[in-house]
Design a protein around this motif. Structure first.
Motif, PDB file in Angstrom:
ATOM      1  N   THR A  28       0.953  -1.201   0.138  1.00  0.00           N
ATOM      2  CA  THR A  28       0.001   0.050   0.024  1.00  0.00           C
ATOM      3  C   THR A  28       0.919   1.295  -0.031  1.00  0.00           C
ATOM      4  O   THR A  28       0.550   2.270  -0.688  1.00  0.00           O
ATOM      5  CB  THR A  28      -0.958   0.004   1.232  1.00  0.00           C
ATOM      6  N   ARG A  31       2.448   1.787  -3.599  1.00  0.00           N
ATOM      7  CA  ARG A  31       1.427   2.164  -4.623  1.00  0.00           C
ATOM      8  C   ARG A  31       1.289   3.377  -4.507  1.00  0.00           C
ATOM      9  O   ARG A  31       0.907   4.084  -5.639  1.00  0.00           O
ATOM     10  CB  ARG A  31       0.071   1.415  -4.168  1.00  0.00           C
ATOM     11  N   LEU A  32       1.003   4.130  -3.161  1.00  0.00           N
ATOM     12  CA  LEU A  32       0.630   5.520  -2.950  1.00  0.00           C
ATOM     13  C   LEU A  32       1.919   6.228  -3.682  1.00  0.00           C
ATOM     14  O   LEU A  32       1.605   7.148  -4.368  1.00  0.00           O
ATOM     15  CB  LEU A  32       0.728   5.645  -1.582  1.00  0.00           C
ATOM     16  N   ALA A  35       1.813   5.685  -7.973  1.00  0.00           N
ATOM     17  CA  ALA A  35       0.922   5.671  -8.513  1.00  0.00           C
ATOM     18  C   ALA A  35       0.787   6.852  -9.666  1.00  0.00           C
ATOM     19  O   ALA A  35       1.485   7.877  -9.579  1.00  0.00           O
ATOM     20  CB  ALA A  35      -0.314   6.179  -7.745  1.00  0.00           C
ATOM     21  N   GLU A  37      -1.636   7.850 -11.373  1.00  0.00           N
ATOM     22  CA  GLU A  37      -3.073   8.507 -11.074  1.00  0.00           C
ATOM     23  C   GLU A  37      -3.653   7.929  -9.854  1.00  0.00           C
ATOM     24  O   GLU A  37      -3.810   6.796  -9.500  1.00  0.00           O
ATOM     25  CB  GLU A  37      -4.094   8.262 -12.264  1.00  0.00           C
ATOM     26  N   ARG A  38      -3.612   8.816  -8.773  1.00  0.00           N
ATOM     27  CA  ARG A  38      -4.121   8.338  -7.518  1.00  0.00           C
ATOM     28  C   ARG A  38      -5.660   8.215  -7.276  1.00  0.00           C
ATOM     29  O   ARG A  38      -6.321   9.110  -7.951  1.00  0.00           O
ATOM     30  CB  ARG A  38      -3.553   9.252  -6.441  1.00  0.00           C
ATOM     31  N   THR A  39      -6.283   7.199  -6.679  1.00  0.00           N
ATOM     32  CA  THR A  39      -7.414   7.515  -6.164  1.00  0.00           C
ATOM     33  C   THR A  39      -7.866   8.537  -5.202  1.00  0.00           C
ATOM     34  O   THR A  39      -7.033   9.182  -4.745  1.00  0.00           O
ATOM     35  CB  THR A  39      -8.057   5.893  -5.463  1.00  0.00           C
ATOM     36  N   GLN A  42      -6.391   7.629  -1.728  1.00  0.00           N
ATOM     37  CA  GLN A  42      -5.040   7.926  -1.747  1.00  0.00           C
ATOM     38  C   GLN A  42      -4.786   9.377  -1.801  1.00  0.00           C
ATOM     39  O   GLN A  42      -3.878   9.783  -0.988  1.00  0.00           O
ATOM     40  CB  GLN A  42      -4.144   7.291  -2.886  1.00  0.00           C
ATOM     41  N   GLU A  43      -5.651  10.200  -2.377  1.00  0.00           N
ATOM     42  CA  GLU A  43      -5.480  11.703  -2.242  1.00  0.00           C
ATOM     43  C   GLU A  43      -5.743  12.162  -0.853  1.00  0.00           C
ATOM     44  O   GLU A  43      -4.945  13.100  -0.390  1.00  0.00           O
ATOM     45  CB  GLU A  43      -6.180  12.353  -3.189  1.00  0.00           C
ATOM     46  N   LEU A  46      -2.901  11.166   1.369  1.00  0.00           N
ATOM     47  CA  LEU A  46      -1.551  11.864   1.043  1.00  0.00           C
ATOM     48  C   LEU A  46      -1.726  13.321   1.628  1.00  0.00           C
ATOM     49  O   LEU A  46      -0.989  13.822   2.179  1.00  0.00           O
ATOM     50  CB  LEU A  46      -1.333  12.208  -0.384  1.00  0.00           C
ATOM     51  N   VAL A  79       6.713  11.493  -4.445  1.00  0.00           N
ATOM     52  CA  VAL A  79       5.734  11.143  -4.948  1.00  0.00           C
ATOM     53  C   VAL A  79       5.806  11.516  -6.518  1.00  0.00           C
ATOM     54  O   VAL A  79       5.342  10.799  -7.239  1.00  0.00           O
ATOM     55  CB  VAL A  79       4.216  12.068  -4.491  1.00  0.00           C
TER      56      VAL A  79
END
Length: 220
Positions: A28, A31-32, A35, A37-39, A42-43, A46, A79
């Motif tokens: 996890t 993935r963050l 990524a 494009e973040r979901t 996730q945003e 973050l 990021v």
């Protein structure tokens, strides 16, 4: 005790360094940070991490600690996949905050003399047959699963151990406890006890369909 190892802005008098451990699914975290494009989730995560980084920056400023790159900026650069330097501890602090947002609450493993002391402990354990991948100096300072700019000093340090190895570590350390020099016995017993607990937690999590596959160590 003057260990000779300094954090940014640190004074001459320090009695030890803190060691913490947390558990979770490292996928996890990766993935963050990777990524494209973040979901929305996730945003939101973050945003919480960025707030924690900014709080650490503010605390460092109050303590007179100056970093070449702020921790908040280091997070953004991680990021983006484009660190602006290859030598700064801010990236380790930022990565730790990403982990903290996904892993369990940290377990306090106490204060320790200095990073180099674990090399002496490693020699004692290895002398009694403990395999290299279970030596503290190996997993405590193995580094994060993603390449980060070097912190520039011995601390802060990040290490990981696969959760599936916790049971083996607990059993191996317990089997040699009585043969260790008294100077190292308490430390080995502490690791054995913690890993025995983590091994049970890992098995329980797997039966519930979870996969907290990583033990993360934060030495600071």
């Amino acid at each position: 005790m003057d260990t000779g190892v300094r954090r940014p802005g640190e004074g001459k008098h320090r009695v030890g360094y803190c060691l913490e451990m947390s558990t979770g699914d490292m996928r996890t975290v990766v993935r963050l940070l990777t990524a494209v494009e973040r979901t929305e989730e996730q945003e939101r995560t973050l945003a919480r991490i960025r707030a924690e980084c900014e709080r650490t920056d503010a605390r460092f400023e109050e303590q007179g600690i100056t970093l070449d790159v702020s921790i908040g900026r280091a997070l953004d650069e991680l990021v983006e996949g484009a660190p602006s330097t290859d030598l700064c501890p801010a990236y380790s602090y930022a990565f730790y905050q990403v982990v903290a947002a996904h892993f369990s609450d940290p377990t306090d493993l106490g204060a320790w003399r200095r990073p180099a002391w674990f090399g002496i402990l490693d020699d004692e354990l290895a002398r009694h047959g403990v395999p290299s991948d279970l030596l503290p100096g190996t997993f405590l300072f193995s580094g994060p699963p993603l390449p980060l700019p070097h912190p520039g000093d011995a601390v802060p340090a990040i290490g990981t151990l696969p959760a599936r190895r916790a049971a083996a570590l607990a059993g191996t350390y317990t089997s040699v406890l009585d043969r260790l020099d008294p100077e190292f016995r308490d430390a080995a017993r502490r690791f054995a006890d913690v890993m025995r607990f983590e091994a049970r937690e890992w098995e329980n999590a797997r039966t519930r369909g979870g996969n907290p596959d990583t033990l993360l160590f934060w030495f600071h």
